[in-house]
Enzyme design. Structure first.
Site, PDB file in Angstrom:
ATOM      1  N   HIS A 180       0.856  -1.182   0.000  1.00 28.33           N
ATOM      2  CA  HIS A 180       0.000   0.000   0.000  1.00 28.33           C
ATOM      3  C   HIS A 180       0.894   1.234   0.000  1.00 28.33           C
ATOM      4  CE1 HIS A 180      -3.587   2.465   0.791  1.00 28.33           C
ATOM      5  NE2 HIS A 180      -2.759   3.211   1.509  1.00 28.33           N
ATOM      6  N   CYS A 181       0.707   2.091  -0.986  1.00 27.90           N
ATOM      7  CA  CYS A 181       1.544   3.291  -1.121  1.00 27.90           C
ATOM      8  C   CYS A 181       0.760   4.509  -0.643  1.00 27.90           C
ATOM      9  CB  CYS A 181       1.974   3.466  -2.579  1.00 27.90           C
ATOM     10  SG  CYS A 181       3.019   4.918  -2.844  1.00 27.90           S
TER      11      CYS A 181
END
Length: 348
Positions: A180-181
């Protein structure tokens, strides 16, 4: 040498943080978590309850829930760099006869980067849904090492396809989950890894090009000023030739904002270039960040018990299965840029 000393300290702190992040990435207990917990325990008795609750809610919202703050921060930093480049470096470069073609490249790269940045934010990473899960189950086989058949996600109540993972931030299972960025406020998965890779390379190209133009401008400024042949009187009254440190200090005093912008760009370039190369390596071997981290921590279940039903001692890591999903260089890259679609079963 005040400016040079401060900048050297800044660079040293940043590099130290990078080394610590790389060394302790993927580990539960890190110096950052230990330091944070120690500070919290020390400050808690003197902090009002309302402030503690507010801080906890803020931290939870920033790092454990989807929010656009890091997108806004990304845009703010990018805007500051381009404002400085446009209003100062661009003018100096034009005076030094730099071609408009060269000066237009950063803006072209900005357009390309913005396009991929938008796709990373908006495109679905490969969410596992009731309609898609039947087809997604047949895309990848279970390696029976990191991914096992018949395991359901307790939150989504769906059977987990191989290479999928539940993202606690987005509250969904993502097929071929990478990570997850926070900078794009989205997961990176099967359907948007290509855009994320291109986004990383475009940011690196953008930062590198502006840095090169800025370095060229500063070198021309030094050569035109004649500093390399100059001398100065030191604190003892002795005449000394102007060396590299004197030139750097002069640049700090003459172009402080430009020099700090250059330092920031060099830092961003090397940080993201290393990150882009790491993800390129993962693409070449058909592995995700999630699988890479899990492979590092693959240990005996007796020594590290889990909450799963199967609590038997797992065998020693089989390194022959480390790149279980690799299908060769070209096919691995093809899978990134042309991800396989869920198998649609036809009704007879």
């Amino acid at each position: 040498m005040d400016f040079l000393t401060l900048f050297a300290v800044y660079v040293l702190v940043v590099l130290t943080c990078i080394v610590l992040v790389c060394k302790y990435s993927g580990q539960q207990q890190t110096p950052f978590s230990v330091l944070y917990n120690s500070v919290v325990k020390t400050v808690a008795p003197f902090t009002p309850k309302w402030l503690q609750k507010f801080s906890q809610r803020t931290m939870h919202r920033l790092f454990h829930q989807r929010n656009n703050m890091f997108i806004y921060l990304h845009i703010l930093l990018e805007g500051a760099v381009y404002a400085e480049f446009t209003y100062e470096v661009f003018g100096f470069c034009r005076e030094m006869d730099t071609t408009l073609t060269s000066l237009s490249v950063p803006y072209v790269l900005l357009t390309i980067k913005t396009f991929f940045f938008y796709l990373c934010i908006r495109r679905d990473p490969g969410t596992v849904t009731k309609k898609k899960v039947a087809g997604q189950l047949h895309i990848y086989p279970y390696d029976r090492r990191l991914f096992h058949p018949g395991i359901s996600c307790p939150t989504c109540q769906l059977v987990k396809p191989a290479r999928s993972k539940h993202c606690r931030v987005c509250n969904r299972c993502v097929h071929r989950f990478d990570h997850h960025c926070v900078w794009v406020n989205n997961c990176v998965g099967a359907q948007n890894t290509r855009y994320f890779l291109l986004y990383l390379f475009s940011v690196c190209a953008m930062a590198g090009d502006i840095a090169l133009l800025t370095i060229d401008m500063l070198l021309h400024a030094v050569l035109r000023s004649g500093l390399l042949r100059a001398s100065y009187i030191d604190e003892y009254g002795q005449q000394q030739p102007a060396g590299p440190l004197f030139v750097v200090q002069h640049l700090f005093l003459t172009f402080p904002r430009i020099v700090f912008m250059l330092g920031f760009l060099i830092f961003v370039f090397f940080l993201l270039a290393g990150y882009a190369l790491f993800h390129s390596y993962l693409a070449l071997v058909n592995q995700t960040s999630n699988e890479w981290y899990k492979s590092r921590g693959y240990v005996c279940q007796h020594c590290h018990p889990t909450t799963t039903a199967d609590n038997l001692c797992s065998p020693a890591p089989d390194h022959s299965k480390r790149y279980y999903y690799s299908r060769g260089l070209l096919r691995n890259l093809g899978e990134i840029f042309f991800p396989p679609k869920p198998v649609q079963k036809k009704d007879n």
